[in-house]
Design an enzyme around this catalytic site. Sequence first.
Site, PDB file in Angstrom:
ATOM      1  N   LYS A 180      49.393 -37.048 -13.982  1.00 54.07           N
ATOM      2  CA  LYS A 180      49.681 -35.604 -13.775  1.00 54.07           C
ATOM      3  C   LYS A 180      48.535 -34.917 -14.553  1.00 54.07           C
ATOM      4  O   LYS A 180      48.879 -34.740 -15.812  1.00 54.07           O
ATOM      5  CB  LYS A 180      51.110 -35.335 -14.113  1.00 54.07           C
ATOM      6  CG  LYS A 180      51.666 -34.122 -13.405  1.00 54.07           C
ATOM      7  CD  LYS A 180      50.923 -32.639 -13.633  1.00 54.07           C
ATOM      8  CE  LYS A 180      51.384 -32.238 -15.037  1.00 54.07           C
ATOM      9  NZ  LYS A 180      50.610 -31.066 -15.301  1.00 54.07           N
ATOM     10  N   GLU A 255      50.137 -38.466 -28.137  1.00 54.03           N
ATOM     11  CA  GLU A 255      49.071 -38.239 -29.144  1.00 54.03           C
ATOM     12  C   GLU A 255      49.109 -36.823 -28.947  1.00 54.03           C
ATOM     13  O   GLU A 255      48.872 -36.161 -28.122  1.00 54.03           O
ATOM     14  CB  GLU A 255      47.799 -38.655 -28.260  1.00 54.03           C
ATOM     15  CG  GLU A 255      46.440 -38.703 -29.337  1.00 54.03           C
ATOM     16  CD  GLU A 255      45.809 -37.315 -29.533  1.00 54.03           C
ATOM     17  OE1 GLU A 255      46.095 -36.784 -30.187  1.00 54.03           O
ATOM     18  OE2 GLU A 255      44.908 -37.108 -28.435  1.00 54.03           O
ATOM     19  N   CYS A 288      42.217 -31.559 -30.833  1.00 52.99           N
ATOM     20  CA  CYS A 288      43.244 -31.790 -31.634  1.00 52.99           C
ATOM     21  C   CYS A 288      42.759 -32.495 -33.141  1.00 52.99           C
ATOM     22  O   CYS A 288      43.675 -32.494 -33.986  1.00 52.99           O
ATOM     23  CB  CYS A 288      44.082 -32.959 -31.111  1.00 52.99           C
ATOM     24  SG  CYS A 288      43.185 -34.547 -30.533  1.00 52.99           S
ATOM     25  N   GLU A 386      49.525 -25.376 -35.690  1.00 45.97           N
ATOM     26  CA  GLU A 386      48.080 -25.501 -34.930  1.00 45.97           C
ATOM     27  C   GLU A 386      47.744 -24.415 -34.004  1.00 45.97           C
ATOM     28  O   GLU A 386      48.350 -24.143 -33.000  1.00 45.97           O
ATOM     29  CB  GLU A 386      48.284 -26.887 -33.866  1.00 45.97           C
ATOM     30  CG  GLU A 386      47.027 -27.228 -33.446  1.00 45.97           C
ATOM     31  CD  GLU A 386      47.162 -28.465 -32.190  1.00 45.97           C
ATOM     32  OE1 GLU A 386      48.201 -28.553 -31.593  1.00 45.97           O
ATOM     33  OE2 GLU A 386      46.279 -29.231 -32.737  1.00 45.97           O
TER      34      GLU A 386
HETATM   35  O1  TXE Z   1      50.144 -27.980 -23.795  1.00 37.96           O
HETATM   36  P1  TXE Z   1      51.306 -28.696 -23.097  1.00 37.96           P
HETATM   37  P2  TXE Z   1      49.858 -26.388 -23.519  1.00 37.96           P
HETATM   38  C1  TXE Z   1      48.564 -28.473 -28.162  1.00 37.96           C
HETATM   39  C2  TXE Z   1      47.657 -27.014 -28.823  1.00 37.96           C
HETATM   40  C3  TXE Z   1      47.935 -26.011 -27.714  1.00 37.96           C
HETATM   41  C4  TXE Z   1      49.404 -26.111 -27.420  1.00 37.96           C
HETATM   42  C5  TXE Z   1      49.856 -25.474 -26.097  1.00 37.96           C
HETATM   43  O2  TXE Z   1      48.322 -26.507 -29.960  1.00 37.96           O
HETATM   44  O3  TXE Z   1      47.978 -24.480 -28.274  1.00 37.96           O
HETATM   45  O4  TXE Z   1      49.570 -27.757 -27.305  1.00 37.96           O
HETATM   46  O5  TXE Z   1      49.107 -26.157 -25.024  1.00 37.96           O
HETATM   47  C6  TXE Z   1      52.241 -31.283 -19.332  1.00 37.96           C
HETATM   48  N1  TXE Z   1      57.053 -32.522 -18.758  1.00 37.96           N
HETATM   49  N2  TXE Z   1      47.745 -29.148 -27.577  1.00 37.96           N
HETATM   50  O6  TXE Z   1      50.975 -25.565 -23.332  1.00 37.96           O
HETATM   51  O7  TXE Z   1      52.458 -27.982 -22.650  1.00 37.96           O
HETATM   52  C7  TXE Z   1      51.377 -30.108 -18.760  1.00 37.96           C
HETATM   53  O8  TXE Z   1      51.558 -29.988 -17.431  1.00 37.96           O
HETATM   54  C8  TXE Z   1      56.106 -33.312 -18.427  1.00 37.96           C
HETATM   55  C9  TXE Z   1      47.015 -30.324 -28.077  1.00 37.96           C
HETATM   56  O9  TXE Z   1      48.649 -26.496 -22.487  1.00 37.96           O
HETATM   57  O10 TXE Z   1      51.801 -29.901 -24.104  1.00 37.96           O
HETATM   58  C10 TXE Z   1      50.145 -30.797 -19.120  1.00 37.96           C
HETATM   59  O11 TXE Z   1      49.574 -31.827 -18.167  1.00 37.96           O
HETATM   60  N3  TXE Z   1      54.699 -32.691 -18.977  1.00 37.96           N
HETATM   61  C11 TXE Z   1      46.499 -31.071 -27.484  1.00 37.96           C
HETATM   62  C12 TXE Z   1      50.378 -31.333 -20.626  1.00 37.96           C
HETATM   63  O12 TXE Z   1      51.548 -31.593 -20.528  1.00 37.96           O
HETATM   64  C13 TXE Z   1      54.707 -31.431 -19.053  1.00 37.96           C
HETATM   65  C14 TXE Z   1      45.950 -30.695 -26.078  1.00 37.96           C
HETATM   66  C15 TXE Z   1      50.053 -30.736 -21.856  1.00 37.96           C
HETATM   67  O13 TXE Z   1      50.591 -29.475 -21.900  1.00 37.96           O
HETATM   68  C16 TXE Z   1      55.875 -30.899 -19.133  1.00 37.96           C
HETATM   69  C17 TXE Z   1      46.738 -29.754 -25.595  1.00 37.96           C
HETATM   70  C18 TXE Z   1      57.289 -31.470 -19.220  1.00 37.96           C
HETATM   71  N4  TXE Z   1      58.318 -30.855 -19.366  1.00 37.96           N
HETATM   72  C19 TXE Z   1      47.388 -28.831 -25.995  1.00 37.96           C
HETATM   73  N5  TXE Z   1      55.505 -29.465 -19.712  1.00 37.96           N
HETATM   74  C20 TXE Z   1      45.905 -32.457 -27.906  1.00 37.96           C
HETATM   75  N6  TXE Z   1      46.764 -33.257 -28.599  1.00 37.96           N
HETATM   76  O14 TXE Z   1      44.855 -32.555 -27.941  1.00 37.96           O
HETATM   77  C21 TXE Z   1      54.309 -29.386 -19.915  1.00 37.96           C
HETATM   78  N7  TXE Z   1      53.713 -30.723 -19.453  1.00 37.96           N
END
Ligand code: TXE
Length: 487
Positions: A180, A255, A288, A386
Amino acid sequence: MTTIHVAGADIDTRHFINGTRVSSEQTFINTSPIDGTFLGEIARGGKAEVDQAVAAAKAAFPQWSALGPQGRGEILHRIADLVEANIETLANLETMDNGSLLRSHRRGVMPRVAHNLRFFADWAINELHHEVFETRGHSNNISWDPSGVAALITPWNAPLMLATWKIGPALAAGDTVVLKPAEWTPLSASYFADLCTQAGLPNGVFNVVQGFGREAGAALTAHPDIARISFTGSVPTAKVIAHAAADNLTPCSFELGGKSPAIVLADADLDLAAELTVEQYDNAGQVCLSGTRILVHEDIADAFAAKFIERASKIKQGDPRDPETDIGPQIHQVHFDRISGFVQRAKDEGANIIMGGSPNTNLGGLYFNPTLIKNPAPGSEIVTAEVFGPVLTMQTFSTDEEAIAMANGTEFGLAAVVVSGNRAHADAITKHLVAGTIWVNCFFVRDLKAPFGGSKKSGVGREGGTWSFDFYADVKNTVVSPNGWKE
Ligand code: TXE
C-alpha cells in the site's frame, strides 16, 4: 480514467491484483508538488480490494515459496534489469510525484532501487547458510522459511526506494506481498508493477492496493491472513497499526521518525562540520535520518554558525528537475502547513530565527526556506518533535556529558552525526548515544549489509542483511537426534 501520461510514461492508476488491473468505484486526486499540476485520478481501495489482493497473495504463496532462493533470485534480478533499463522514466516520474531532485533519482535513488532487489536476492542465495550445530550429539538445523503474505506500507519521502527496501527481502525470503503506497505518491509503485509482469513474476506474488491509510491501510493491517507487517512512517500511525495487528498477533517491523542530533565537538574541522550539517536539508528536510538538532560546543559556536550560514546561503532552491537545484518543494500542502505551523509556534515562543523561517515567496507553492533556529527553549516543541522539513535548530553545550544528555534527550533514537578531529574523543561520545545508526565525520553512508532501524520510538526491529530475513522469514530450528535411525 485508468491510464495517465506522466513524465513520458503511461501509468495505470488502478490497483494491481493477481497480475491484472482492478478498478475501484472511488478515486482520489494526485497532484505534483512542483507546481500543483494535476497528475491524475488514482483508484481508492478499501476492504474489498484488500481482501482480493490478500487472497491472491495467499494463493500464490505455495508456488512462490517452493521456488527456492535461486529461482526467486533469477526473477528479482530480471526486475532489477528492467528498473535499470527504465531509470530515466522512473526518475522523472518520481520527481513529478514527490518533488525530490531528478539528478538524485537518476544517479543515486533509482540505481539503489535495483540494488535493493539484487542485494536481497543474492543474500538469500549466498548468506543464509542453514546453520548446523551440535548439542549433546543432536544437531540443530536452523533455517529461514517463508512466512506467508507480507503487508508493506510505505511513505512518500522516498517512495520506490523505501518500497523496494521491503519488497526485495520479502520476495527473496519467499513471502508474497501486498503493497500500500503512500497516497501522496502512488505512481512509481504502479509503474513498478508493470516491470514485475514484464520480468515474469507469477501472478499474485506482488500486489498493489492504492488508497488512503485509514481505509486501505487499516484493512490491510487488520487482515487475519497477513503474516508480517512492515511499515515506514510516523509514530502515531505506527501505534494505530500496532493496535490493528494485535488481534492477530501479526509481527510488525516499524521504521519511524527521528529528531537526530548532529554534534559538533570543539576539536571538529569547521568546514566539514558546516558541510555535513547543511546536508541535513537534503530532500527539503523530508528524511527520517536527518540530524535536525545541531549541538555545538560553546567555544566554537559563533565560528561554526558563520561557516554554516555561509555554506547554507549557497543552497539553490527551485524546480527539482533543474540540475542546479539543491532543494525542491515540500511534498503536499498539508505537510507544508504542518511545517509552517511548527515554525510559527516557535516564533510565537520568541525563538531566535537566524536564517529562513518563512515560505520562499519568490518560488511560491510548496517551497519553504531553509531555516535555522538558534538556542530554542530546552524541551520546546521545535527541539523535541519531528518537523520533517528544512528546519534545523542549534544549541550549545559546554561538556561532553551535557552533549550526550542533550543528544539522548528526545523520545527518538534513529540516528546521530558526530563531527570531531579526534578519534578517541568521538568514540567517547558515540558509545553513549542511543541511536540505530551513528555517522562520524560523514553522513548517509549506508550498506545494505548493515543493521538499520531505530531505538526508542524511532522503530521496532532492524533490517538489512540477515536482520531482514529474521523478520520476513519464519526462523526454524529442527533438532535431530543421533538415535533411532534404521539406515
Ligand atoms: O505519515 P503516515 P504522514 C513522519 C513525519 C511526517 C509525519 C506525517 O514526521 O511529518 O510522519 O506524515 C499509511 N493504517 N514521517 O501523515 O500517516 C499512509 O497511507 C495503515 C516519517 O504522511 O505515517 C502512508 O502509506 N496505514 C517517515 C504511510 O502510512 C496507514 C516518512 C505513512 O503515512 C494508516 C513519512 C493506518 N491507519 C512520514 N494511516 C519516515 N520514517 O521516513 C496512514 N497509513
